[in-house]
Design an enzyme around this catalytic site. Structure first.
Site, PDB file in Angstrom:
ATOM      1  N   ASN A 206       1.079  -0.762  -0.305  1.00 56.60           N
ATOM      2  CA  ASN A 206       0.356   0.058   0.117  1.00 56.60           C
ATOM      3  C   ASN A 206       1.025   1.342  -0.031  1.00 56.60           C
ATOM      4  O   ASN A 206       2.139   1.129   0.139  1.00 56.60           O
ATOM      5  CB  ASN A 206      -1.067  -0.291   1.448  1.00 56.60           C
ATOM      6  CG  ASN A 206      -0.040   0.194   2.823  1.00 56.60           C
ATOM      7  OD1 ASN A 206       0.416   0.047   3.163  1.00 56.60           O
ATOM      8  ND2 ASN A 206      -0.508  -1.309   3.280  1.00 56.60           N
ATOM      9  N   LYS A 284       8.689 -17.767 -10.409  1.00 53.81           N
ATOM     10  CA  LYS A 284       7.479 -15.875 -10.736  1.00 53.81           C
ATOM     11  C   LYS A 284       6.647 -16.978 -11.861  1.00 53.81           C
ATOM     12  O   LYS A 284       6.781 -17.972 -12.940  1.00 53.81           O
ATOM     13  CB  LYS A 284       8.541 -15.563 -11.903  1.00 53.81           C
ATOM     14  CG  LYS A 284       7.640 -14.344 -12.476  1.00 53.81           C
ATOM     15  CD  LYS A 284       8.487 -13.656 -13.937  1.00 53.81           C
ATOM     16  CE  LYS A 284       7.576 -13.076 -14.419  1.00 53.81           C
ATOM     17  NZ  LYS A 284       8.601 -12.583 -15.662  1.00 53.81           N
ATOM     18  N   LYS A 338     -10.599  -3.759  19.296  1.00 57.01           N
ATOM     19  CA  LYS A 338      -9.712  -4.264  18.797  1.00 57.01           C
ATOM     20  C   LYS A 338      -8.935  -3.972  20.549  1.00 57.01           C
ATOM     21  O   LYS A 338      -7.857  -4.036  20.541  1.00 57.01           O
ATOM     22  CB  LYS A 338      -8.463  -3.355  18.478  1.00 57.01           C
ATOM     23  CG  LYS A 338      -9.006  -2.849  16.701  1.00 57.01           C
ATOM     24  CD  LYS A 338      -8.162  -3.826  15.932  1.00 57.01           C
ATOM     25  CE  LYS A 338      -8.169  -3.278  14.139  1.00 57.01           C
ATOM     26  NZ  LYS A 338      -7.723  -3.868  13.112  1.00 57.01           N
TER      27      LYS A 338
END
Ligand code: C5P
Length: 396
Positions: A206, A284, A338
């Site tokens: 990200n 790969k 959490k």
């Protein structure tokens, strides 16, 4: 004991600066006072001189000691500068780099922490330009002690009254002592993105830069904490006095964190991947002619923050909630889910803040309902403010 410079600008609350000077002298500090021309309309240099037993400065060009240049020397001497009261005018000049009196010259040449205690009429305080200028200065690292509501000299009963002297004195002493406030404490910080391998050369990741976590780690280390920084792959150099553990995947980060659950404070800034490829190809993956689509099966990664929230007793657990919509709702939900003590929330749909940018704008939500909002500022400064707030709340 500290060297404290008190700057006084032209507001009726200037008389309270005499009391503050007296209280600081009684506490054993050394005080030097700088008055603006407008402050002289309300208070006299002699009052401050008698209490501080130091020369009082009012004019950049009235140099009484030939061995120094006063507006430079004052900042060098100071451990901290407090401007009390600070007017809309002085805030405006400072935010725009106008230094046309002795106090502004002292501030221009200064590198030490500065506390501002504004005092003004409610409508002046609410003026968009004043709010803008305060935000600018906060973004540059100036500390502001918000004005209180109460009787104003102009006859209103509203916000604009300068914070009281004990509060300003406490803020000064807090700032002077926060430097080593985490000595003997261990702080765990996760930072950056993770990389989830698909095959030997491809991965999922990200946009996280790691800047927020690194700034927090640095701020904690500079307050004397033993800091363990578990970092995903980023282009940042480690802050000094920080033990960095470099990891790639969420699973790696989880393993590294599990080795440091004895920390007093855990701050989970990492943008962790919630899913990882179910199988990593050993070689790969090839582009085949007959396939227009490729499906990669993903499986859930361990939730590190949640694990820390439920597997530690003593750790003060802080999570981050970067959201693009329903920011507050999700952040508040995360506090519970959490089992965290604090969630730092920000809206990453705004491109100017959050992921990969230099600035951030956050609100800290605490389990006990307390909230602390910060305007947009650079991540370095915000790291300091977040650590200062955590230290305060944690001690409380
Ligand atoms: O659940 P969500 O990913 O939105 O929560 C974000 C917070 O949880 C951040 O503090 C992030 O560092 C932490 N987190 C984590 N491990 C995960 C996912 C998120 O520590 N697997």
């Amino acid at each position: 004991m500290a060297n404290i410079v008190i700057g006084v600008t032209g507001g009726i609350a200037a008389y309270k600066a005499i009391d503050l000077t007296s209280k600081l002298i009684q506490a054993g500090h050394a005080v030097r006072v700088v008055l603006t021309g407008n402050a002289l309309e309300f208070v006299t240099p002699l009052a401050f001189q008698a209490i501080s037993r130091n020369h009082v400065y009012t004019d950049t060009f009235k140099e009484e000691d030939p061995s120094v240049i006063s507006h430079i020397n004052i900042g060098e001497w100071a451990d901290i500068i407090v401007v009390t009261p600070v007017t809309a005018n002085t805030i405006g000049k400072l935010a725009n780099g106008i230094y046309d009196n002795m106090l502004l010259n002292v501030l221009a040449a200064n590198t030490k922490p500065v506390i501002m205690a504004p005092a003004m009429n409610v409508h002046m305080y609410n003026q968009p330009a004043v709010s803008r200028n305060i935000q600018t200065l906060m973004g540059e690292g100036y500390h502001f002690i918000d004005a209180e509501s109460g009787f104003l000299a102009c006859g209103y009963n509203a916000k604009g009254r300068m914070a009281n002297v004990p509060e300003i004195k406490a803020y000064i002493e807090d700032l002077l002592s926060t430097d080593r406030s985490l000595a003997g404490k261990k702080v765990l910080v996760t930072a950056g993105p993770t990389r989830e391998s698909i095959d030997p050369i491809r991965y999922l990741t990200n946009h996280s830069s790691g800047k927020m976590g690194y700034a927090i780690a640095e701020a904690a280390a500079s307050r004397g904490a033993e800091v363990v920084l578990v970092s995903g792959p980023v282009n940042l150099t480690s802050p000094g006095n920080v033990e960095r553990i470099s990891v790639e995947s969420t699973q790696d980060m989880f393993e590294a964190v599990k080795g440091h659950l004895d920390a007093d404070i855990g701050i989970f800034t990492a943008a962790v991947s919630d899913f990882t490829p179910a199988t990593v190809h050993g070689s790969k993956m090839k582009k085949t002619q007959d396939n227009d689509e490729l499906t990669i099966e993903l499986k859930k990664t361990p939730d590190i923050l949640k694990y820390a929230g439920s597997h530690t007793d003593g750790m003060f657990v802080v999570g981050f909630a970067a959201e693009t919509d329903n920011v507050r709702e999700y952040a508040a939900g995360k506090l519970e889910k959490k089992n965290a003590d604090c969630i730092v929330m920000n809206d990453v749909s705004n491109k100017e803040i959050g992921m990969n940018s230099d600035d951030n704008e956050v609100t800290m939500l605490f389990k006990d309902g307390h909230e602390q909002q910060f305007p947009k500022m650079d991540k370095q400064t915000l790291g300091i403010q977040i650590i200062e707030t955590l230290v305060k709340r944690w001690n409380a």
